[in-house]
Design an enzyme around this catalytic site. Structure first.
Site, PDB file in Angstrom:
ATOM      1  N   THR A  67       5.674  -0.818   5.250  1.00 44.37           N
ATOM      2  CA  THR A  67       5.904  -2.106   5.907  1.00 44.37           C
ATOM      3  C   THR A  67       6.995  -2.874   5.172  1.00 44.37           C
ATOM      4  OG1 THR A  67       3.561  -2.166   6.503  1.00 44.37           O
ATOM      5  CG2 THR A  67       4.773  -4.249   6.668  1.00 44.37           C
ATOM      6  N   LEU A  68       6.856  -2.920   3.863  1.00 49.57           N
ATOM      7  CA  LEU A  68       7.820  -3.668   3.074  1.00 49.57           C
ATOM      8  C   LEU A  68       9.215  -3.054   3.137  1.00 49.57           C
ATOM      9  CD1 LEU A  68       8.323  -6.019   1.196  1.00 49.57           C
ATOM     10  CD2 LEU A  68       7.659  -4.555  -0.713  1.00 49.57           C
ATOM     11  N   ASP A  96       0.869  -1.176   0.000  1.00 55.78           N
ATOM     12  CA  ASP A  96       0.000   0.000   0.000  1.00 55.78           C
ATOM     13  C   ASP A  96       0.913   1.236   0.000  1.00 55.78           C
ATOM     14  OD1 ASP A  96      -2.453   1.401   0.349  1.00 55.78           O
ATOM     15  OD2 ASP A  96      -2.329   1.292   2.505  1.00 55.78           O
ATOM     16  N   GLY A 105       3.865   1.211   1.157  1.00 53.34           N
ATOM     17  CA  GLY A 105       5.203   0.647   0.946  1.00 53.34           C
ATOM     18  C   GLY A 105       6.056   0.662   2.211  1.00 53.34           C
TER      19      GLY A 105
END
Ligand code: 5GP
Length: 185
Positions: free
Chosen positions: A107-108, A103, A105
């Protein structure tokens, strides 16, 4: 009796199945050497991961992380803690992170930093869904199942307050997520 659908179907089960068959073969071609370690991000990616590994006709290992992200409601802050860590040492290994949705980005990006610090030989990412118009942090996605619009979706492993993971399709949740409704935008 199937579970009731909370909204309109965004990606139907046959479409998911067909895309994963293609994706699995494509990703497998990207790993010709040593068996990669597929790292599933719990809980959202567990259904996708289960289907993806069966579409990859190569030797591979699997493991999982569970991420706790801090911040208000559904907006991730980018500060993450591994609530459950890998059991597999990944130094020198080819790692493929398997995510449900990217979404903002954040977290990633944070997970990537954590895993990079362990010095894998390679670190690539496959996400089932990409909400590309929501991106705030530039994160590289090596493989994407579907680009989806900015709607809150559930099903096929994705939840709202713990529910709907067992729906076979990816479905838009009418009215947005319960958390969003309570906490605000
Ligand atoms: P990001 O850090 O990229 O903003 O957020 C990614 C995480 O937020 C995803 O791994 C997922 O857990 C959650 N998320 C983002 N969009 C959705 C959505 O539409 N539905 C569900 N169920 N979770 C979402």
């Amino acid at each position: 009796m199937p579970a009731p659908r909370p909204g309109r179907v965004v990606i139907a089960e046959p479409e998911i199945r067909a895309r994963i068959a293609t994706l699995g073969a494509e990703i497998a071609r990207g790993y010709a050497g040593e068996p990669p370690v597929l790292v599933g991000v719990l809980q959202g990616a567990f259904v996708f991961m289960a289907d993806l590994v069966r579409a990859m006709p190569i030797d591979l290992a699997t493991d999982f992380v569970r991420i706790e992200s801090y911040g208000g409601g559904r907006t991730s802050s980018g500060r993450v803690r591994l609530a459950a860590d890998l059991a597999t040492p990944i130094e020198g290994r080819d790692v493929l992170v398997v995510e449900d949705i990217v979404d903002t980005g954040r977290t990633l990006a944070a997970l990537r930093r954590t895993l990079e610090a362990r010095r894998p030989r390679s670190l690539r990412v496959c996400a089932l869904c990409d909400k590309v118009e929501r991106r705030q942090v530039d994160v590289r996605l090596d493989w994407v199942g579907f680009t989806i619009p900015n709607v809150f979706v559930v099903g096929y492993g994705l939840d709202d307050a713990g529910l709907y993971r067992n729906l076979p399709d990816v479905v838009a949740l009418e009215g947005g997520s319960a958390a969003r409704r309570v906490i605000g935008p």
